[in-house]
Design an enzyme around this catalytic site. Structure first.
Site, PDB file in Angstrom:
ATOM      1  N   ALA A  82       0.838  -1.203   0.000  1.00  0.00           N
ATOM      2  CA  ALA A  82       0.000   0.000   0.000  1.00  0.00           C
ATOM      3  C   ALA A  82       0.868   1.247   0.000  1.00  0.00           C
ATOM      4  CB  ALA A  82      -0.910  -0.001   1.227  1.00  0.00           C
TER       5      ALA A  82
ATOM      6  N   CYS B  94      -2.059  -8.430   6.382  1.00  0.00           N
ATOM      7  CA  CYS B  94      -1.612  -7.074   6.701  1.00  0.00           C
ATOM      8  C   CYS B  94      -1.642  -6.829   8.215  1.00  0.00           C
ATOM      9  CB  CYS B  94      -2.478  -6.036   5.995  1.00  0.00           C
ATOM     10  SG  CYS B  94      -1.953  -4.325   6.342  1.00  0.00           S
TER      11      CYS B  94
ATOM     12  N   ASN C   6       7.621 -15.160   1.479  1.00  0.00           N
ATOM     13  CA  ASN C   6       7.761 -13.710   1.608  1.00  0.00           C
ATOM     14  C   ASN C   6       8.367 -13.370   2.970  1.00  0.00           C
ATOM     15  OD1 ASN C   6       5.535 -11.071   2.447  1.00  0.00           O
ATOM     16  ND2 ASN C   6       7.275 -10.833   1.085  1.00  0.00           N
ATOM     17  N   GLY C   7       9.275 -12.393   2.956  1.00  0.00           N
ATOM     18  CA  GLY C   7       9.845 -11.911   4.209  1.00  0.00           C
ATOM     19  C   GLY C   7      11.359 -11.817   4.179  1.00  0.00           C
TER      20      GLY C   7
END
Length: 307
Positions: A17, A99, A199-200
């Protein structure tokens, strides 16, 4: 790998975002990203579809596979959005269950849903039934530390018809601190037949290879790409244009949709990220923050990056 019947590569840009705007997605694809997601967007915003939302959902012709990420907690409303005219052009719809932002969690959205697996089941089931497009999901390992629900959620989403799952290897309680839980990502991969994207903390080639060692089908890059769209080219060992020309493409793409006055403000964060790794970045950061218009910012960026 395939998401449903759609064949894609295995290196993705995350739907961040305020970051994954249409220009940034374009330059990441130029540099080797196989799939770029429209930044996550509230289902209510799509339903009311104002001018701002319209620009957020804008896509470029070179986005061969178009992916949007939505968030919300009302299963019926989310299913309606999956059928909406506004999402008609998208090939894949991703649902955010990960999120950690306080304002998202406060409304019962994002990672807050990891505390309510029945709601996750209802949302995924109704969204899958609402459209023939592949529905994918993004999760964290759990909400609270010590409450690891990733494997359970992954199996549930697969059973409900999800076609891929992205796992950020942290709990919501961790936010972005601490270490990534590679073992849980590995266990998720071993527990389902649908593709799993890790992811990460992928910030360099070493951490990229470490993520691949979990057995995931793909890797999603988030913070590692901030100010560094050429990171995808570095991971793929392919040449890329000079950095300033990439930044110019980012800006020129956005100029199709926004005025220079708006861009001067909204691009400032990108400009600061673009110079964060250069020598004397602190000195230039202040100068960039004080620029009064886009031309002035570009002139200074060119000076910084080409000298």
């Amino acid at each position: 790998m395939k998401i449903g019947n759609i064949e894609v590569g295995n290196l993705f840009l995350a739907p961040m975002a305020g970051v994954s705007d249409i220009g940034f997605r374009k330059v990441c694809r130029m540099c080797g990203a196989d799939l770029t997601y429209v930044e996550m967007i509230n289902c209510n915003a799509i339903r009311f579809f104002n001018e701002y939302t319209k620009k957020l959902l804008a896509t470029e012709d070179d986005e061969v596979v178009k992916v949007v990420q939505i968030f919300g907690h009302d299963a019926d409303e989310m299913a309606k959005v999956c059928q909406s005219e506004e999402l008609k052009k998208f090939d894949i719809i991703d649902i955010n269950f990960g999120c950690p932002a306080p304002k998202i969690v406060k409304n019962g959205d994002g990672s807050a849903l990891l505390k309510d697996l029945n709601k996750i089941e209802e949302i995924v089931t109704k969204c899958v039934r609402a459209t023939k497009k592949p529905i994918t999901v993004k999760i964290r390992t759990g909400f609270f530390n010590g409450d690891n629900v990733a494997v359970k959620v992954a199996k549930l989403c697969e059973k409900c018809g999800a076609k891929a799952i992205t796992v950020h290897g942290r709990t919501r309680e961790q936010m972005y601190s601490g270490t990534v839980d590679y073992e849980t990502i590995k266990r998720v991969k071993q527990s389902v037949k649908i593709p799993v994207i890790g992811n990460g903390d992928v910030f360099d080639e070493q951490s990229y290879k470490k993520m691949l060692q979990t057995g995931v089908d793909g890797v999603m890059i988030a913070r590692g790409a901030l100010g560094k769209p050429w990171f995808f080219a570095e991971l793929k060992h392919i040449p890329f244009k000079d950095k300033f020309s990439i930044i110019e493409t980012h800006i020129k793409t956005l100029q199709k949709y926004y005025s220079d006055e708006v861009l001067c403000t909204t691009l400032r964060k990108h400009f600061l990220w673009y110079i964060r790794d250069i020598k004397d970045a602190g000195k230039y950061r202040l100068k960039l923050a004080l620029t009064k218009n886009l031309d002035e910012s570009l002139k200074l960026l060119k000076e910084i990056l080409t000298t």
